[in-house]
Scaffold this active site. Structure first.
Site, short mmCIF file in Angstrom:
data_model
loop_
_atom_site.label_atom_id
_atom_site.label_comp_id
_atom_site.label_asym_id
_atom_site.label_seq_id
_atom_site.Cartn_x
_atom_site.Cartn_y
_atom_site.Cartn_z
CG ASP A 38 -2.18 0.81 1.05
OD1 ASP A 38 -2.10 2.05 0.90
OD2 ASP A 38 -3.27 0.21 1.03
CG ASP A 64 2.71 5.53 -6.44
OD1 ASP A 64 1.57 5.18 -6.82
OD2 ASP A 64 3.21 6.62 -6.75
CB SER A 142 -16.28 -2.03 -9.54
OG SER A 142 -17.49 -1.42 -9.12
CE1 TYR A 155 -13.69 2.65 -8.34
CE2 TYR A 155 -15.97 2.37 -9.00
CZ TYR A 155 -14.88 1.94 -8.29
OH TYR A 155 -14.97 0.80 -7.53
CE LYS A 159 -12.20 -0.28 -9.55
NZ LYS A 159 -11.11 -1.15 -9.02
#
Length: 263
Positions: A38, A64, A142, A155, A159
């Site tokens: 992370d 990163d 997603s 987003y 996705k």
């Protein structure tokens, strides 16, 4: 809990909290050695501190995921520590509110870098090691990759890219014994402020057939299945875990409305 991943090594990105932490915990509970990655070093420290019984199978690496060199260093660290890599979980991601008119180009590229380009970087770095183990990749996509909604332009684009990149990778590398799948969560209460808003929670309850948001543990269970030998013939699949949200057309309860009108 069974030890389906005993002797295996796993990398989980976006592991400092929420779904990523739940995925990491699930793999540890099933016997895996896990490198948690992370950009949030403090969050990684908290996760590791909370897993004191797993220190011999747990490592942390600040990463990163929007930077190819940083992702390569993450994979190199896992190999140096564990000597192998069996599963890469590309889970890191985030969202920004904005339409194509209101979001800046810099914001657009940041979301695409973290949510989509990171999958490319991760798989590219991991492939040589996954070939040796006959390993697998699980991407966190997603339900946003299958349709649109308001106010999250980059987003939804990212996705959607993850969904189809997952299919491509499965086709390209399936013959090498590498499986690539994705989990596609619906609304999940990951502890973040927005997802915990009472008004938002009520709105989701009204449209999700299960009557609630999902939990990080439920998403983690799906990821563990996709990575396990129980899914040995599952490849190129985007597994929807959404309580039935995308199964519903959004239409009202027509029979009930008609019946009420006829009374």
């Amino acid at each position: 809990m069974t030890a389906r991943f005993a002797g295996k090594a796993v990398i989980v990105t976006g592991a400092a909290g929420g779904i990523g932490a739940a995925i990491s915990a699930r793999f540890l509970e099933e016997g895996a050695s896990v490198l948690v990655a992370d950009i949030d070093a403090d969050g990684l420290d908290r996760f590791v501190a909370g897993r004191s019984g797993d220190t011999d199978r747990l490592a942390a690496h600040r990463t990163d995921v929007s930077d190819a060199e940083s992702v390569q260093a993450m994979v190199d660290a896992a190999i140096a520590i564990f000597g192998r890599l069996d599963t890469l979980v590309n889970n890191a991601g985030f969202a920004l509110f904005g339409t194509v008119e209101t979001i800046t180009p810099e914001q657009w590229h940041r979301v695409i870098d973290v949510d989509l380009n990171s999958v490319f970087y991760g798989v590219r770095a991991a492939l040589p090691h996954l070939r040796r183990t006959g390993g697998s990749v699980v991407n966190t996509a997603s339900i946003s990759g299958f349709g649109g909604a308001k106010g999250l332009a980059p987003y939804y684009a990212a996705k959607g890219g993850v969904v189809n990149l997952t299919r491509y990778l499965a086709v390209e590398h399936g013959g090498e014994g590498i499986r690539v799948n994705a989990v596609c969560p619906g609304p999940t209460n990951n502890g973040k402020a927005a997802m915990s808003l009472p008004a938002l929670d009520d709105a989701y309850r009204a449209v999700i057939p299960a009557g609630r948001q999902g939990t990080p543990a439920e998403i983690a269970a799906a990821v563990a299945f996709l990575a396990s030998d129980d899914a040995s013939f599952v490849n190129g699949h985007n597994l929807v875990v959404d309580g039935g949200l995308t199964a519903w057309t959004g239409e009202p309860n027509v029979p009930a409305i008609v019946a009420a009108a006829q009374r």
